[in-house]
Design a protein around this motif. Structure first.
Motif, mmCIF file in Angstrom:
data_model
loop_
_atom_site.group_PDB
_atom_site.id
_atom_site.type_symbol
_atom_site.label_atom_id
_atom_site.label_comp_id
_atom_site.label_asym_id
_atom_site.label_seq_id
_atom_site.Cartn_x
_atom_site.Cartn_y
_atom_site.Cartn_z
ATOM 1 N N ARG A 95 -116.822 -57.115 -53.021
ATOM 2 C CA ARG A 95 -118.217 -57.396 -53.403
ATOM 3 C C ARG A 95 -118.566 -58.841 -53.123
ATOM 4 N NH1 ARG A 95 -120.612 -53.896 -55.954
ATOM 5 N NH2 ARG A 95 -119.453 -52.014 -56.359
ATOM 6 N N SER A 96 -119.810 -59.030 -52.783
ATOM 7 C CA SER A 96 -120.281 -60.407 -52.610
ATOM 8 C C SER A 96 -120.390 -61.029 -53.999
ATOM 9 C CB SER A 96 -121.636 -60.410 -51.914
ATOM 10 O OG SER A 96 -122.602 -59.809 -52.732
ATOM 11 N N ASP A 98 -122.875 -62.034 -55.448
ATOM 12 C CA ASP A 98 -124.012 -61.552 -56.235
ATOM 13 C C ASP A 98 -123.890 -60.060 -56.540
ATOM 14 O OD1 ASP A 98 -124.631 -60.448 -53.809
ATOM 15 O OD2 ASP A 98 -126.435 -61.614 -53.454
ATOM 16 N N ARG A 100 -123.095 -57.306 -54.644
ATOM 17 C CA ARG A 100 -123.356 -56.197 -53.711
ATOM 18 C C ARG A 100 -122.105 -55.837 -52.935
ATOM 19 N NH1 ARG A 100 -128.616 -54.711 -52.579
ATOM 20 N NH2 ARG A 100 -128.124 -54.074 -50.469
ATOM 21 N N ASP A 101 -122.006 -54.585 -52.545
ATOM 22 C CA ASP A 101 -120.860 -54.118 -51.775
ATOM 23 C C ASP A 101 -120.992 -54.632 -50.334
ATOM 24 O OD1 ASP A 101 -118.578 -51.880 -51.954
ATOM 25 O OD2 ASP A 101 -119.504 -51.899 -49.958
ATOM 26 N N LEU A 104 -120.937 -52.028 -47.391
ATOM 27 C CA LEU A 104 -122.200 -51.299 -47.274
ATOM 28 C C LEU A 104 -123.254 -52.167 -46.574
ATOM 29 C CD1 LEU A 104 -122.997 -48.483 -48.292
ATOM 30 C CD2 LEU A 104 -124.066 -49.565 -50.241
ATOM 31 N N ASP A 105 -123.305 -53.436 -46.964
ATOM 32 C CA ASP A 105 -124.264 -54.350 -46.334
ATOM 33 C C ASP A 105 -123.952 -54.518 -44.845
ATOM 34 O OD1 ASP A 105 -126.101 -54.918 -48.245
ATOM 35 O OD2 ASP A 105 -125.148 -56.745 -48.973
ATOM 36 N N ARG B 48 -132.931 -63.598 -50.113
ATOM 37 C CA ARG B 48 -132.859 -62.341 -50.834
ATOM 38 C C ARG B 48 -132.545 -62.627 -52.302
ATOM 39 N NH1 ARG B 48 -127.617 -58.944 -48.968
ATOM 40 N NH2 ARG B 48 -126.059 -60.094 -50.112
ATOM 41 N N LYS B 50 -130.968 -62.721 -55.875
ATOM 42 C CA LYS B 50 -129.582 -62.542 -56.320
ATOM 43 C C LYS B 50 -129.524 -61.574 -57.498
ATOM 44 C CE LYS B 50 -127.728 -67.091 -55.168
ATOM 45 N NZ LYS B 50 -127.507 -68.424 -55.726
ATOM 46 N N HIS B 51 -130.505 -61.696 -58.366
ATOM 47 C CA HIS B 51 -130.499 -60.857 -59.571
ATOM 48 C C HIS B 51 -131.900 -60.344 -59.867
ATOM 49 C CE1 HIS B 51 -126.454 -62.146 -60.539
ATOM 50 N NE2 HIS B 51 -126.816 -63.397 -60.451
ATOM 51 N N ALA B 278 -121.910 -48.745 -58.542
ATOM 52 C CA ALA B 278 -121.890 -50.131 -58.028
ATOM 53 C C ALA B 278 -121.490 -50.157 -56.555
ATOM 54 C CB ALA B 278 -120.929 -50.968 -58.854
ATOM 55 N N GLU B 279 -120.597 -49.239 -56.156
ATOM 56 C CA GLU B 279 -120.147 -49.196 -54.754
ATOM 57 C C GLU B 279 -121.291 -48.855 -53.810
ATOM 58 O OE1 GLU B 279 -118.396 -47.946 -57.260
ATOM 59 O OE2 GLU B 279 -116.813 -49.460 -57.163
ATOM 60 N N LYS B 280 -122.345 -48.261 -54.372
ATOM 61 C CA LYS B 280 -123.509 -47.918 -53.541
ATOM 62 C C LYS B 280 -124.643 -48.927 -53.756
ATOM 63 C CE LYS B 280 -122.201 -43.126 -54.269
ATOM 64 N NZ LYS B 280 -121.782 -42.666 -52.961
ATOM 65 N N ASN B 281 -124.309 -50.038 -54.358
ATOM 66 C CA ASN B 281 -125.303 -51.082 -54.672
ATOM 67 C C ASN B 281 -126.429 -50.539 -55.546
ATOM 68 O OD1 ASN B 281 -123.919 -53.042 -53.293
ATOM 69 N ND2 ASN B 281 -125.105 -52.840 -51.408
ATOM 70 N N ASP B 285 -129.108 -54.582 -61.668
ATOM 71 C CA ASP B 285 -129.365 -55.867 -61.025
ATOM 72 C C ASP B 285 -130.184 -55.697 -59.742
ATOM 73 O OD1 ASP B 285 -129.088 -58.515 -61.412
ATOM 74 O OD2 ASP B 285 -127.168 -58.720 -60.392
ATOM 75 N N TRP B 286 -130.211 -54.476 -59.200
ATOM 76 C CA TRP B 286 -130.960 -54.238 -57.960
ATOM 77 C C TRP B 286 -132.108 -53.254 -58.116
ATOM 78 C CZ3 TRP B 286 -130.771 -57.612 -54.355
ATOM 79 C CH2 TRP B 286 -129.629 -58.416 -54.248
ATOM 80 N N ASN B 302 -132.384 -57.007 -47.561
ATOM 81 C CA ASN B 302 -132.121 -57.476 -46.200
ATOM 82 C C ASN B 302 -133.381 -57.428 -45.340
ATOM 83 O OD1 ASN B 302 -129.444 -57.637 -46.936
ATOM 84 N ND2 ASN B 302 -129.037 -55.536 -46.297
#
Lengths: 325, 721
Positions: A95-96, A98, A100-101, A104-105, B48, B50-51, B278-281, B285-286, B302
């Protein structure tokens, strides 16, 4: 061939460990985990406890490379370097900072990078070879002279100027394409057109001059004289015989960069708002996001090694005399 | 050959289709054709986020998004000045009830020293509902649909949109209590936890309780913080909750207007905490979930973030009253109309200022700031020195609005330094001399295009305690001449320098030149010129300035260790209260040793005493008198060169209405109205494609190639012969 590839893969392991170690050392010479925490937490109301918590949450609370408080192998494994590096070798980028995976990015962002880089490479290659052959064909005439002058001029202009000038002329004055942005599917075309044109034009100078030199060297060889003596047209001589025999140095330059096309262009993506891996890397460096920086450096190294292998393999395809042992 | 022809034709067709859309709209329009006349606002982000979690987010570009989604109990009135708090989700602005140590109520006018606790009861308006979200989706039997996902179910999910079911529920007071508890969550890094744990009763111990509970459950297990009571945040009934703070802390109400105190539903937290998300973002937080006028429907940091109207929004109306002049300025034209006006807001990634500016001029962004590069093109200075929109902007009907920021950018002296620091007269006079010599008016003119005000003290305009006019001028640095402040002469500064024992910039005792050190983290293109200018300012007093330019990290480290001598620093207001500026000079808040925001490590017992008195007072003449004494104290001691307050320049197109700069509020998108039809027309007018230069270039290429072709044909014919 397979033995050669297997051997090269084995050689790659120490190289990648070395690259990883070097990235790690360079990054942490400049940044300490406390600095990284401060960058991420901002400067307002940040307490030492908050910094400690940030580091613990991301595993930066451990010693860098040697843990004297641990026993046995844990002295090396319970460290930031080991924990952040081992997973890379199975392409688990984690993970970064912040949250994020990264994998995936990367998978999302490599496509926009590729959408720019691949056309630039292919169209650029075609343009450069054609222009170089043209200069070679008209060698020592005004076309050759002015062609070389044009190449030198194009080479002398900064890449940034092409971008800003291109945006100003094509997008702002002529209103042909959007200044910046990106979209998916067919709509991406209008966004990538200008970056591709700029990428191609900015590469004409260096590429064409180099290829011209190669072609001129080939043109003086006996087989070319023979081909002409057989009555072949000059175009056929150039585009068939000369081009074919000049392929090895061209391949050396092209195949090695093929895998790196995924990595994107740092400045181009930033100015055109292309959400590729180039801007991803720049953002990570600015944000002192070590997790992303090391992932991108590692990925770049792997792709470069693959590029070199592909180059070697491609030699065997274009030149039967070459054998990989 | 046929294949080649087909490829070329296909490419040409693709080009025509994507550039023109075959509908006559501008070729350079970056947005989809169907959106041309839609009620959409277009803006951008350069970094982008961060939180987007309200417990963690504390950055302006993140607030631009989440402040439209989350609704804390309070908000700022959009038009009233000075900034005024009004209810948002709450039914009223809460009033504190003061308690003594035994818990007995005290009168409203009780002395701050007698107040052990302040209690705020906040009542939420019933009937407010959350945006549609999978966390609220339920099966027919009423059980949650997505709160116990199996790995198999998660395999089919890559984005939040892949959850087809949606639900909602009513906002309740428990959600606010839950969010306050989240500030202490061991897995979250809330930037205000340290500050709030000093005030909210039991928050510090609560964090420790949660940390132990998380450790016992395992790092990745969902920690049900609702099970753990917190004395400082308790539920009174379905719509009422209570916040209990130590002592008297009237500034708490300002924090209640920030996303840190917005509601978070527990089921939302539980939904996102499921293994595999979380693995899929996919995380809170998002993907924020709130009750505000908008919801985040596209979250691609992005490339693009999109806010769309929340169908469950409870409704609000545009303010009916403002300040004098607001009606004439058209700011009350929508008074009483339901909010929000805009259906959708599209934020595109735009990292560089040049493309952003060009797209703004083409009408593809609705608003813009002005960078230094564009200033001369955009703004002209009027006869009275006021900024006006330049001809280019006037021709396009672009409006310019200016406001003074609730911020300060200052140069500080490290008061722990043996040369420039301390309470002694020698150092004080040295600081005063430097304060006079450094000409901030010149700096503002040269480096900021006039976009700042020279500060007279720590409190910026618009904040209670700031005084305009002659009474507000710093008499140690300025004289009041012909109705305006005039910086004292350099001779005055030199005289002070002599009194300090540094005649002609040399130590009178040792005869050595005085070398001062300036620490800064400067890497921008204008910084070298600025630093050269700064050296010249010190040279006016024959003082040598050693500039120790370093990176951000090293600079921060020096500041924390107190190793800087003179430094540059700044502050943006969290809330419109003088306490939020004066606390940067409060002794117990020093950076060295106490890790506070007092970067100069200034300490004056009299100032500290007055600060403690002032911070818990209500605004009024008595508070103003104390603030004036405090400001005079620090002007006399001169721990800072007061620097400047930024002047913000904002541009908006003629189709953009109700633009009113607001330094405190972030939830202002709902007030903005646009005229998409006018925008579409202007875009078409401004962006007609110009093709003749390309045709001319093509012709030139053909003509240039002609001799080559002729030559080739001749050569081929010659060879054939």
């Amino acid at each position: 061939m397979m033995a050669y590839i297997a051997r090269r893969i084995l050689y790659a392991i120490p190289i990648l460990i070395g690259v990883n170690l070097l990235t790690f050392a360079l990054f942490f010479v400049v940044n300490k985990p406390d600095d990284m925490a401060r960058v991420h937490l901002g400067v307002k109301h940040v307490t030492p406890q908050a910094i400690e918590k940030w580091k613990t949450e991301r595993g930066y609370d451990k010693p860098l490379v040697f843990n004297s408080s641990a026993d046995g192998a844990a002295q090396f494994t319970d460290t930031i370097f080991f924990r952040k590096s081992v997973s890379l070798f199975v392409f688990d980028f984690g993970r970064s900072d912040d949250g994020r995976d990264i994998g995936l990015d990367i998978r999302e962002r490599m496509w926009p990078s590729l959408a720019i880089a691949l056309p630039v490479l292919l169209i650029g290659l075609l343009t450069n070879i054609t222009f170089a052959l043209l200069m070679a064909f008209f060698r020592a005439t005004y076309i050759d002279v002015w062609g070389v002058v044009l190449c030198v001029v194009l080479m002398s202009i900064s890449g940034l100027f092409y971008i800003i000038g291109g945006q100003y002329l094509i997008s702002k004055l002529l209103h042909i394409v959007p200044v910046s942005g990106y979209d998916t599917g067919l709509q991406a075309f209008k966004f990538i057109l200008l970056p591709v044109v700029i990428g191609v034009v900015s590469g004409i100078g260096a590429g064409s001059r180099w290829y011209r030199t190669i072609f001129l060297e080939e043109i003086g060889k006996d087989y070319v004289r023979t081909a002409r003596a057989k009555g072949l047209s000059e175009l056929r001589v150039l585009f068939y015989h000369v081009l074919k025999n000049a392929m090895i140095p061209i391949l050396t330059g092209v195949v090695v960069v093929l895998p790196l096309l995924f990595m994107g262009s740092l400045i181009m993506e930033s100015f055109f708002g292309i959400p590729g891996l180039g801007s991803y890397t720049i953002d990570a460096i600015n944000a002192q996001d070590f997790a992303v920086v090391r992932a991108m450096v590692f990925l770049g190294s792997v792709l470069y090694i693959i590029g070199l292998m592909l180059t070697d393999i491609s030699y065997t395809l274009v030149d039967p005399r070459v054998r990989l042992g | 050959m046929m294949l080649m022809k087909r490829v070329c034709l296909s490419l040409l067709a693709l080009m025509c289709y994507t550039l023109t859309g075959c509908d006559g709209r501008p070729w350079n329009n970056p947005y989809p054709a169907g959106d041309d006349r839609s009620n959409i606002l277009y803006s951008s982000f350069d970094q982008r986020p961060k939180h987007l979690d309200p417990a963690q987010s504390y950055v302006e570009n993140e607030y631009a998004l989440i402040a439209q989604i989350y609704e804390p109990p309070l908000q700022y009135d959009y038009l009233k000045r000075p900034y005024t708090l009004i209810p948002l989700a709450a039914s009223a602005v809460p009033k504190a009830v003061y308690l003594d140590k035994t818990g007995k109520p005290l009168p409203e006018n009780a002395a701050a020293g007698d107040i052990a606790y302040s209690v705020y009861d906040i009542t939420i308006r019933p009937g407010i509902r959350y945006q549609p979200h999978p966390a609220f989706a339920r099966h027919a039997d009423g059980s949650p649909r997505y709160l116990q996902l199996t790995p198999h179910e998660l395999d089919a999910v890559t984005r939040l949109q892949d959850f087809t079911g949606r639900g909602t529920r009513e906002l309740v007071a428990q959600d606010y209590v839950y969010q306050i508890k989240r500030l202490a969550h061991p897995r979250l890094e809330s930037p205000i936890f340290g500050l709030m744990s000093e005030y909210i009763v039991g928050l510090k111990a609560y964090a420790e309780t949660l940390r132990k509970a998380q450790a016992a459950q395992g790092r990745d297990a969902f920690l049900d913080i609702a099970q753990f009571p917190l004395e400082g945040a308790t539920l009174m009934d379905r719509y009422t909750y209570r916040i209990k703070v130590y002592g008297k802390y009237p500034q708490l109400v300002y924090w209640l207007a920030m996303p840190f105190f917005a509601p978070v539903a527990q089921e939302v937290d539980r939904f996102y905490a499921q293994r595999g998300m979380a693995e899929k973002n996919i995380s809170l937080d998002w993907y924020p979930v709130g009750t505000g006028p908008y919801m985040l429907t596209v979250n691609n940091p992005n490339r693009q973030m999109v806010l769309e109207r929340n169908p469950n929004y409870h409704g609000e109306t545009y303010p009916a009253a403002g300040m004098p002049g607001d009606r004439e300025a058209g700011l009350l034209a929508d008074a009483g109309k339901p909010l929000p006006f805009i259906d959708k807001a599209v934020y595109s990634l735009e990292k560089e200022s040049i493309p952003y500016w060009n797209k703004f001029l083409q009408g593809y962004y609705d608003t813009s700031g002005i960078s230094s590069d564009n200033f001369d093109q955009a703004v002209r200075v009027g006869l009275q020195g006021e900024a006006e929109a330049g001809e280019l902007l006037l021709a396009k009907g672009i409006r310019l609005r200016t406001s003074v920021g609730a911020d300060i950018s200052y140069m500080g002296f490290n008061m722990l330094d043996p040369v420039v620091g301390g309470a002694g007269e020698r150092a004080r006079k040295l600081r005063q001399a430097i304060s006079i010599a450094i000409d901030y008016e010149e700096l503002i003119s040269i480096f900021r295009n006039g976009r700042a005000l020279a500060a007279q003290g720590p409190i910026p305009p618009g904040i209670f305690g700031h005084v305009d006019g002659q009474d507000g001028v710093n008499p140690h640095v300025y004289d009041w001449v012909q109705g305006k402040p005039q910086r004292k002469s350099i001779e005055t500064a030199r005289r002070l320098l002599v009194e300090a024992g540094y005649p002609n910039g040399r130590d009178a005792q040792t005869g050595k030149p005085l070398l001062l050190h300036f620490d800064i983290a400067a890497s921008g293109p204008d910084d070298k010129a600025y630093l050269d200018w700064l050296r010249k300012q010190f040279a006016k007093l024959d003082l040598q300035l050693d500039i120790r330019n370093t990176d951000f990290n090293r600079f921060q480290e020096k500041m924390h260790k107190g190793n800087a001598q003179i430094f540059q620093w700044g502050w943006n207001a969290d809330y419109p209260d003088p306490e939020n500026f004066l606390f940067m000079l409060y002794g117990p808040n020093a950076k060295v040793g106490k890790n506070g925001e007092n970067a100069a490590n200034y300490s004056n017992p009299e100032f500290d005493r007055l600060f403690e008195q002032m911070k818990s007072m209500d605004n009024g003449p008595e508070r103003q008198a104390i603030i004036s004494r405090m400001v005079e104290t620090v002007r006399h001691d001169a721990p800072w060169l007061w620097g400047l307050h930024r002047k913000k320049f904002g541009l908006s197109h003629q189709w953009y209405h109700n633009a009113q700069p607001h330094e405190m509020a972030n939830n202002t998108l709902k007030y903005i109205r646009i005229d998409p039809v006018l925008r579409s027309r202007m875009r078409a007018e401004w962006n007609a494609p110009v093709l003749w230069p390309l045709i001319a270039l093509l012709a030139l290429l053909v003509i240039s190639a002609a001799p080559a072709v002729v030559s080739y044909v001749r050569r081929e014919r010659r060879a054939a012969k």
